[in-house]
Design a protein around this motif. Structure first.
Motif, mmCIF file in Angstrom:
data_model
loop_
_atom_site.group_PDB
_atom_site.id
_atom_site.type_symbol
_atom_site.label_atom_id
_atom_site.label_comp_id
_atom_site.label_asym_id
_atom_site.label_seq_id
_atom_site.Cartn_x
_atom_site.Cartn_y
_atom_site.Cartn_z
ATOM 1 N N GLU A 1 2.615 1.830 11.210
ATOM 2 C CA GLU A 1 3.271 0.880 10.339
ATOM 3 C C GLU A 1 3.094 1.350 8.912
ATOM 4 O O GLU A 1 2.044 1.869 8.539
ATOM 5 C CB GLU A 1 2.672 -0.514 10.506
ATOM 6 C CG GLU A 1 2.959 -1.102 11.861
ATOM 7 C CD GLU A 1 2.411 -2.531 11.977
ATOM 8 O OE1 GLU A 1 2.035 -3.109 10.925
ATOM 9 O OE2 GLU A 1 2.374 -3.034 13.090
ATOM 10 N N GLU A 2 4.134 1.118 8.113
ATOM 11 C CA GLU A 2 4.072 1.535 6.721
ATOM 12 C C GLU A 2 3.293 0.523 5.908
ATOM 13 O O GLU A 2 3.529 -0.684 6.010
ATOM 14 C CB GLU A 2 5.517 1.663 6.188
ATOM 15 C CG GLU A 2 5.571 2.296 4.811
ATOM 16 C CD GLU A 2 6.993 2.537 4.377
ATOM 17 O OE1 GLU A 2 7.230 2.426 3.172
ATOM 18 O OE2 GLU A 2 7.856 2.820 5.232
ATOM 19 N N ILE A 3 2.374 0.992 5.084
ATOM 20 C CA ILE A 3 1.535 0.111 4.247
ATOM 21 C C ILE A 3 2.042 0.201 2.825
ATOM 22 O O ILE A 3 2.271 1.284 2.297
ATOM 23 C CB ILE A 3 0.051 0.542 4.306
ATOM 24 C CG1 ILE A 3 -0.430 0.485 5.751
ATOM 25 C CG2 ILE A 3 -0.769 -0.340 3.394
ATOM 26 C CD1 ILE A 3 -1.827 0.998 5.907
ATOM 27 N N GLU A 4 2.167 -0.971 2.190
ATOM 28 C CA GLU A 4 2.635 -0.978 0.804
ATOM 29 C C GLU A 4 1.509 -0.819 -0.167
ATOM 30 O O GLU A 4 0.391 -1.188 0.000
ATOM 31 C CB GLU A 4 3.355 -2.292 0.517
ATOM 32 C CG GLU A 4 4.663 -2.351 1.272
ATOM 33 C CD GLU A 4 5.408 -3.628 0.931
ATOM 34 O OE1 GLU A 4 5.144 -4.268 -0.092
ATOM 35 O OE2 GLU A 4 6.296 -3.977 1.710
#
Length: 82
Positions: free
Chosen positions: A79-82
């Motif tokens: 998952e992409e983390i901001e």
């Protein structure tokens, strides 16, 4: 050296014109028949190739054993983390 006569030129031109129309008339008579036979023959060859190919694939499928799948690792969903 002979010179061309006017009558010879007219005869040659008339011969060419008559020959053209005779060939055109014969082509209208025979080309559709010939084309139909060529298309039918090509269709038969295509169907025969399809049947041969289907027979080869069914023979290959029955002769081969199913391959075992090797488990190399687990699937990880990132998952992409901001």
């Amino acid at each position: 050296m002979e010179t061309a006569s006017f009558q010879g030129i007219i005869d040659t031109i008339l011969f060419i014109i008559i020959f053209y129309y005779v060939v055109k008339f014969l082509a209208r008579l025979f080309l559709p028949v010939i084309a139909k036979k060529v298309v039918e023959k090509a269709s038969q060859q295509f169907q025969q190739q399809q049947q041969n190919q289907n027979q080869n694939t069914t023979e290959n499928q029955t002769a081969e054993k199913p391959k075992e799948k090797k488990i190399i690792g687990d699937y990880v969903d990132f998952e992409e983390i901001e």
